[in-house]
Design an enzyme around this catalytic site. Structure first.
Site, PDB file in Angstrom:
ATOM      1  N   TYR A 199      16.504  29.770   6.702  1.00 19.10           N
ATOM      2  CA  TYR A 199      15.378  30.510   7.265  1.00 19.10           C
ATOM      3  C   TYR A 199      15.486  30.597   8.784  1.00 19.10           C
ATOM      4  O   TYR A 199      15.931  29.653   9.448  1.00 19.10           O
ATOM      5  CB  TYR A 199      14.060  29.827   6.892  1.00 19.10           C
TER       6      TYR A 199
ATOM      7  N   LYS B 276       0.843  -1.200   0.000  1.00 21.43           N
ATOM      8  CA  LYS B 276       0.000   0.000   0.000  1.00 21.43           C
ATOM      9  C   LYS B 276       0.880   1.253   0.000  1.00 21.43           C
ATOM     10  O   LYS B 276       2.099   1.178   0.155  1.00 21.43           O
ATOM     11  CB  LYS B 276      -0.922  -0.008   1.212  1.00 21.43           C
TER      12      LYS B 276
ATOM     13  N   ARG C 208      -9.459   0.110  16.073  1.00 13.71           N
ATOM     14  CA  ARG C 208      -9.446   0.904  14.853  1.00 13.71           C
ATOM     15  C   ARG C 208     -10.464   0.310  13.885  1.00 13.71           C
ATOM     16  O   ARG C 208     -11.509   0.888  13.642  1.00 13.71           O
ATOM     17  CB  ARG C 208      -8.031   0.935  14.260  1.00 13.71           C
TER      18      ARG C 208
ATOM     19  N   MET D 273      12.256  24.149   1.110  1.00 15.36           N
ATOM     20  CA  MET D 273      11.419  23.338   0.231  1.00 15.36           C
ATOM     21  C   MET D 273      12.241  22.582  -0.804  1.00 15.36           C
ATOM     22  O   MET D 273      11.975  21.401  -1.082  1.00 15.36           O
ATOM     23  CB  MET D 273      10.380  24.213  -0.475  1.00 15.36           C
TER      24      MET D 273
END
Length: 361
Positions: free
Chosen positions: A256, A37, A132, A304
């Site tokens: 940053y 998956k 779940r 990024m």
């Protein structure tokens, strides 16, 4: 990595096969339901299923992933781990020869009311403490009886999911296994309990089928361990290159929010890969990165498209040199720890702009 932005994830198909073989050694009496998956945990379904085609069956989360397996010309049995999400999906599931996990009464109703003469293998999911998906043990017997009466159900298998198998100090796994065994002892049908952690740490959970996910890709599910501790081989290596080299004076900052300050004049390399490619933005200063095969510490906040590393120990490093963010020589488990996350998140988080390169042998 030629032309354009040089960010890639190299996927070793031979490593995937070796890891599957290792799992068979550890759980010799069980068949393997290989979990592919989430785009095969970021490794790409088309390539991964080629390498894992000798598994006894493949498991996915939804019908779209099952279709991707069939589009890759793979005929292995495919199990929908969450079953169908609406009754209309039964036709598509049947067309693509899927097996269904049933975890909720409405799914039984859908099978009972199916207009077509389907013949599904159904995996009845029983909740033993994960809370779940699945029928509580007190309700599972009735669910099984209903499934036995439905013409569209050809075979019933039984399964549960372990909540704490990766925590070797927890007693919950033993409690879950005992509850599953006691609650289903009188029932016919093949069983599946073990996930990756169950395969390696809880032999009692092996049963008829094991369901490895993370271990197939050469990653340990246990905190403080890496693949090598389990005899596994990492299948993914996330690669990039240096795109700039700078001289940063003492007292200057990088990135940053001025997230790192040079204590002395420092040679800093800029790597052409960032959180837009799936690298964790919360990776702390000092997180290891391989440049030319040698460890260098991450400095400053991850951007990024870029991140920065301290090249103090590599006076000869220059633009174009190869960088490994995790994989060969640098366990993804270590990067996850430095970023305060888990390896699953890193593998599944590799984005589409990172090219997958498959290698074999």
């Amino acid at each position: 990595m030629t032309g354009g932005r040089a960010a890639s994830a190299v996927i070793r198909l031979d490593a995937l096969r070796e890891n599957l073989a290792r799992i068979r050694v550890v759980a010799p009496g069980s068949r393997v339901l290989a979990v592919v998956k989430a785009n095969a945990y970021g490794h790409g379904i088309p390539g991964a299923v080629r390498a894992l085609s000798s598994a006894d069956a493949l498991a996915v989360a939804c019908i779209d992933e099952a279709v991707a397996i069939r589009d890759a010309d793979c005929d292995a049995p495919v199990v929908l781990l969450e079953g169908v999400f609406e009754a209309a999906e039964l036709a598509l599931a049947a067309r693509h020869r899927c097996e269904l996990v049933v975890h909720d009464p409405w799914q039984i109703d859908a099978l009972a009311n199916a207009p077509e003469p389907y013949a599904f293998t159904v995996w009845l999911k029983i909740d033993t403490g994960m809370n779940r998906l699945g029928f509580p043990l007190a309700e599972a017997g009735r669910a099984r009886e209903r499934l036995q009466q439905i013409p569209a159900v050809e075979q019933i298998r039984l399964m549960t999911h372990l909540a704490c198998a990766d925590d070797l100090s927890s007693e919950m796994t033993d409690h879950q296994i005992a509850a599953f065994e006691d609650g289903t002892n009188a029932w016919a049908g093949e069983r599946s309990v073990a996930n990756s952690a169950g395969v390696f740490a809880h032999p009692r959970s092996h049963s008829d089928w094991v369901r490895p996910g993370l271990a197939l890709y050469g990653v340990s599910p246990f905190p403080g361990q890496t693949a090598i501790d389990l005899g596994l081989r990492p299948a993914m290596t996330l690669c990039a290159r240096l795109i700039a080299v700078r001289e940063v004076a003492a007292g200057e900052t990088v990135g940053y929010c001025a997230g790192w300050q040079a204590e002395r004049a420092t040679r800093v390399g800029i790597v052409g890969l960032g959180y837009g490619d799936g690298y964790p933005v919360l990776a702390r200063n000092g997180t290891p990165v391989l440049v030319n095969g040698k460890r260098c510490p991450l400095v400053g906040r991850v951007s990024m498209d870029m991140l920065a590393v301290d090249l103090s120990g590599q006076s000869e490093a220059h633009v174009g040199d190869p960088v490994v963010l995790w994989g060969d020589g640098l366990p993804v488990e270590d990067i996850a720890e430095c970023a305060g996350t888990i390896p699953w998140t890193l593998l599944c988080g590799v984005t589409e702009r990172v090219k997958l390169e498959y290698r074999d042998g």
